[in-house]
Every structure is written in structure tokens, then in C-alpha cells.
Design a protein around this motif. Sequence first.
Motif, PDB file in Angstrom:
ATOM      1  N   HIS A  34       0.849  -1.197   0.000  1.00 46.57           N
ATOM      2  CA  HIS A  34       0.000   0.000   0.000  1.00 46.57           C
ATOM      3  C   HIS A  34       0.874   1.232   0.000  1.00 46.57           C
ATOM      4  O   HIS A  34       1.977   1.229   0.545  1.00 46.57           O
ATOM      5  CB  HIS A  34      -0.921   0.006   1.221  1.00 46.57           C
ATOM      6  CG  HIS A  34      -0.202  -0.148   2.529  1.00 46.57           C
ATOM      7  ND1 HIS A  34       0.077  -1.378   3.083  1.00 46.57           N
ATOM      8  CD2 HIS A  34       0.310   0.768   3.375  1.00 46.57           C
ATOM      9  CE1 HIS A  34       0.730  -1.209   4.238  1.00 46.57           C
ATOM     10  NE2 HIS A  34       0.903   0.094   4.429  1.00 46.57           N
ATOM     11  N   CYS A  36      -1.044   4.762  -0.429  1.00 45.38           N
ATOM     12  CA  CYS A  36      -1.892   5.869   0.047  1.00 45.38           C
ATOM     13  C   CYS A  36      -2.585   5.529   1.356  1.00 45.38           C
ATOM     14  O   CYS A  36      -3.230   6.392   1.952  1.00 45.38           O
ATOM     15  CB  CYS A  36      -2.891   6.289  -1.015  1.00 45.38           C
ATOM     16  SG  CYS A  36      -4.208   5.102  -1.339  1.00 45.38           S
ATOM     17  N   HIS A  37      -2.450   4.306   1.831  1.00 50.95           N
ATOM     18  CA  HIS A  37      -3.093   3.918   3.092  1.00 50.95           C
ATOM     19  C   HIS A  37      -2.220   4.302   4.281  1.00 50.95           C
ATOM     20  O   HIS A  37      -1.001   4.112   4.264  1.00 50.95           O
ATOM     21  CB  HIS A  37      -3.339   2.412   3.127  1.00 50.95           C
ATOM     22  CG  HIS A  37      -3.832   1.940   4.463  1.00 50.95           C
ATOM     23  ND1 HIS A  37      -5.119   2.157   4.888  1.00 50.95           N
ATOM     24  CD2 HIS A  37      -3.194   1.315   5.485  1.00 50.95           C
ATOM     25  CE1 HIS A  37      -5.263   1.656   6.106  1.00 50.95           C
ATOM     26  NE2 HIS A  37      -4.105   1.141   6.492  1.00 50.95           N
ATOM     27  N   GLY A  45      -7.865   5.240  -1.274  1.00 52.18           N
ATOM     28  CA  GLY A  45      -8.153   4.378  -2.428  1.00 52.18           C
ATOM     29  C   GLY A  45      -7.637   4.886  -3.745  1.00 52.18           C
ATOM     30  O   GLY A  45      -8.213   4.589  -4.794  1.00 52.18           O
ATOM     31  N   SER A  46      -6.528   5.623  -3.749  1.00 53.13           N
ATOM     32  CA  SER A  46      -6.075   6.209  -5.012  1.00 53.13           C
ATOM     33  C   SER A  46      -4.920   5.469  -5.668  1.00 53.13           C
ATOM     34  O   SER A  46      -4.823   5.466  -6.885  1.00 53.13           O
ATOM     35  CB  SER A  46      -5.678   7.673  -4.805  1.00 53.13           C
ATOM     36  OG  SER A  46      -4.599   7.765  -3.900  1.00 53.13           O
ATOM     37  N   CYS A  47      -4.038   4.844  -4.905  1.00 50.81           N
ATOM     38  CA  CYS A  47      -2.838   4.289  -5.545  1.00 50.81           C
ATOM     39  C   CYS A  47      -3.107   2.929  -6.189  1.00 50.81           C
ATOM     40  O   CYS A  47      -2.383   2.531  -7.096  1.00 50.81           O
ATOM     41  CB  CYS A  47      -1.692   4.202  -4.546  1.00 50.81           C
ATOM     42  SG  CYS A  47      -1.794   2.832  -3.355  1.00 50.81           S
ATOM     43  N   ARG A  48      -4.069   2.200  -5.717  1.00 45.69           N
ATOM     44  CA  ARG A  48      -4.500   0.888  -6.235  1.00 45.69           C
ATOM     45  C   ARG A  48      -3.484  -0.235  -6.000  1.00 45.69           C
ATOM     46  O   ARG A  48      -3.674  -1.360  -6.480  1.00 45.69           O
ATOM     47  CB  ARG A  48      -4.845   0.930  -7.741  1.00 45.69           C
ATOM     48  CG  ARG A  48      -5.560   2.164  -8.225  1.00 45.69           C
ATOM     49  CD  ARG A  48      -6.773   2.521  -7.424  1.00 45.69           C
ATOM     50  NE  ARG A  48      -7.933   1.683  -7.659  1.00 45.69           N
ATOM     51  CZ  ARG A  48      -9.088   1.809  -7.034  1.00 45.69           C
ATOM     52  NH1 ARG A  48      -9.232   2.757  -6.117  1.00 45.69           N
ATOM     53  NH2 ARG A  48     -10.094   1.011  -7.287  1.00 45.69           N
ATOM     54  N   CYS A  50      -2.885  -1.766  -3.376  1.00 44.61           N
ATOM     55  CA  CYS A  50      -3.390  -2.773  -2.433  1.00 44.61           C
ATOM     56  C   CYS A  50      -4.436  -3.692  -3.069  1.00 44.61           C
ATOM     57  O   CYS A  50      -5.200  -4.351  -2.357  1.00 44.61           O
ATOM     58  CB  CYS A  50      -3.978  -2.087  -1.210  1.00 44.61           C
ATOM     59  SG  CYS A  50      -5.499  -1.185  -1.556  1.00 44.61           S
ATOM     60  N   CYS A  62      -7.784  -1.425   1.010  1.00 44.76           N
ATOM     61  CA  CYS A  62      -7.779  -0.350   2.016  1.00 44.76           C
ATOM     62  C   CYS A  62      -9.145   0.281   2.197  1.00 44.76           C
ATOM     63  O   CYS A  62      -9.416   0.867   3.245  1.00 44.76           O
ATOM     64  CB  CYS A  62      -6.748   0.709   1.666  1.00 44.76           C
ATOM     65  SG  CYS A  62      -7.150   1.686   0.215  1.00 44.76           S
TER      66      CYS A  62
HETATM   67 FE1  FES Z   1      -3.704   2.990  -2.061  1.00 43.36          FE
HETATM   68 FE2  FES Z   1      -5.311   1.058  -1.162  1.00 43.36          FE
HETATM   69  S1  FES Z   1      -3.382   1.649  -0.394  1.00 43.36           S
HETATM   70  S2  FES Z   1      -5.577   2.260  -2.925  1.00 43.36           S
END
Ligand code: FES
Length: 244
Positions: A34, A36-37, A45-48, A50, A62
Motif C-alpha cells: 500500500h 496511500c493507506h 483508495g487512489s494508488c490501487r 493494495c 484499504c
Molecule cells: Fe492505495 Fe489502497 S493503499 S488504494
Amino acid sequence: MTQYDITIDGQKVSFTEGQTIMDAALAAGIYIPHLCHHPEFAPHGSCRVCTVTVNGRNTTACNTRAMPDQVVLNNTKELEATRRAIVQMLFVEGNHLCPGCEKTGNCQLQAIGYYVGMLTPHYTHFYPIRAVDASHPDVAIDFNRCILCELCVRASRDADHKNVFALSGRGLKTHLIVNSPTGKLADTNFAVTDKAAQVCPVGAILHKRQAFVIPIGERLYDRQPINLVGDLAQSNPQGATTHG
Ligand code: FES
């Protein structure tokens, strides 16, 4: 509080109502990559990165609530390939030139690149040209390395109560901005001790005069892979002050 169970790669994992799959996994010591978590802030929920498979469908861990009897896959070749492609896209969207970056060895993006077996960028580099803001006495911002995770935005708003950062623009033109009349960090009340100065997972927010306090080769992810040590800001809250 009532406990429920899901399985992650066949392992039974307990959760309580309201927890996400990421919450349940991390509490059980299971690493899901992860960027962005951050457990102290609302999911973004932006980086994807996870991305997991839940009951046969891919979704982000996340910001997906854990539900009783979910069957979650985390460590599969297919997910590794998906995550690798996501990380490669993050790399080419910015200027992540690891050998020349003072965050090397302490960068979560770099560490996850290793974790997912990334050997090349694969995609065509954007090579964006974004100005560096070195106006602040203690902190510099290299916007070329921002991955738009909004961790600094959330930390400045929700922990520091300052709202120093924001995202502006849409789509490909989305970019991080500083909320000041000049757009410069020096013209805000930002401090190096702010939570927002500690949470950047890449080399975008850098602490000045700290670049090589810990030599390259002896940094967090130089010594152990990210799945064993987790996030820099959580494993070593002062870690972010070792760059810049
Ligand atoms: Fe970034 Fe889940 S940690 S989308």
C-alpha cells in the motif's frame, strides 16, 4: 465486540464490524502492499497498489469493508503482475530516479517496486517538468515525485489542522498545490514537526540538511524488504527526518 472471520490466502483472519480488509490483514501481521493507506487517516483508495481478489473479483483492500466469510487472495502471481503494472505506471508518471534521490532506501514506492519484482519501468516515461519548492527553511517539496496519495493533504487537514496542501486540476493534470497566496511553502505556517511532514511515502516532501544522516545502504528498506518492516512513518516516526 463481535468478531467475524475472513480468509486471506487460506489463513483465517478475524475482524470487527467496520474494519476494512487492510485493517484486518495488518492487525493479523499480513502485509498487503500500500502507498496511500495510513491507519491514522481515512482510506483514500487512489494508488490501487493494495489490489486483492475478493470472492473472485479484484478490489482495493484499504477501502473495502471486511465482510464475514470473504475469501481474499493476496499473494498470487496474477496480483503481483497487476501490482507491478500499477507501480510501473506510478514510476513513469513522475520523475522517480532512485539512484539520484535522497529518499532511496527509505522510499515506499521503491521498496514496493522491489517487492513486486519490478525490473524495468515498462511504460513510456512522462518526464514531467515541475518546479521544486525549496522556499521553506526546513522542508523542500519536489513535486516531480508526488504520487497524489494525498497523505500530506489528509495529515495537514486532519492532524495538523492547517490545510497546507491540496490537489488541484483533473485527470492527468491533477497536481499537488500549497495553499498560500504565492503557492510557496514558506508562506504557510507549515512546520517540519507537522504530521504532514512525516507521512510522504516517496521523495516529494524532504527535510533539509538531513539527506545523508543515515548513509545509503543502511536505510530501512536497504536492510529488510517492506513486507517485513512496513511503513517508514510507522516503524520509525523520525525516519522521515533522515532525508532532505
Ligand atoms: Fe492505495 Fe489502497 S493503499 S488504494
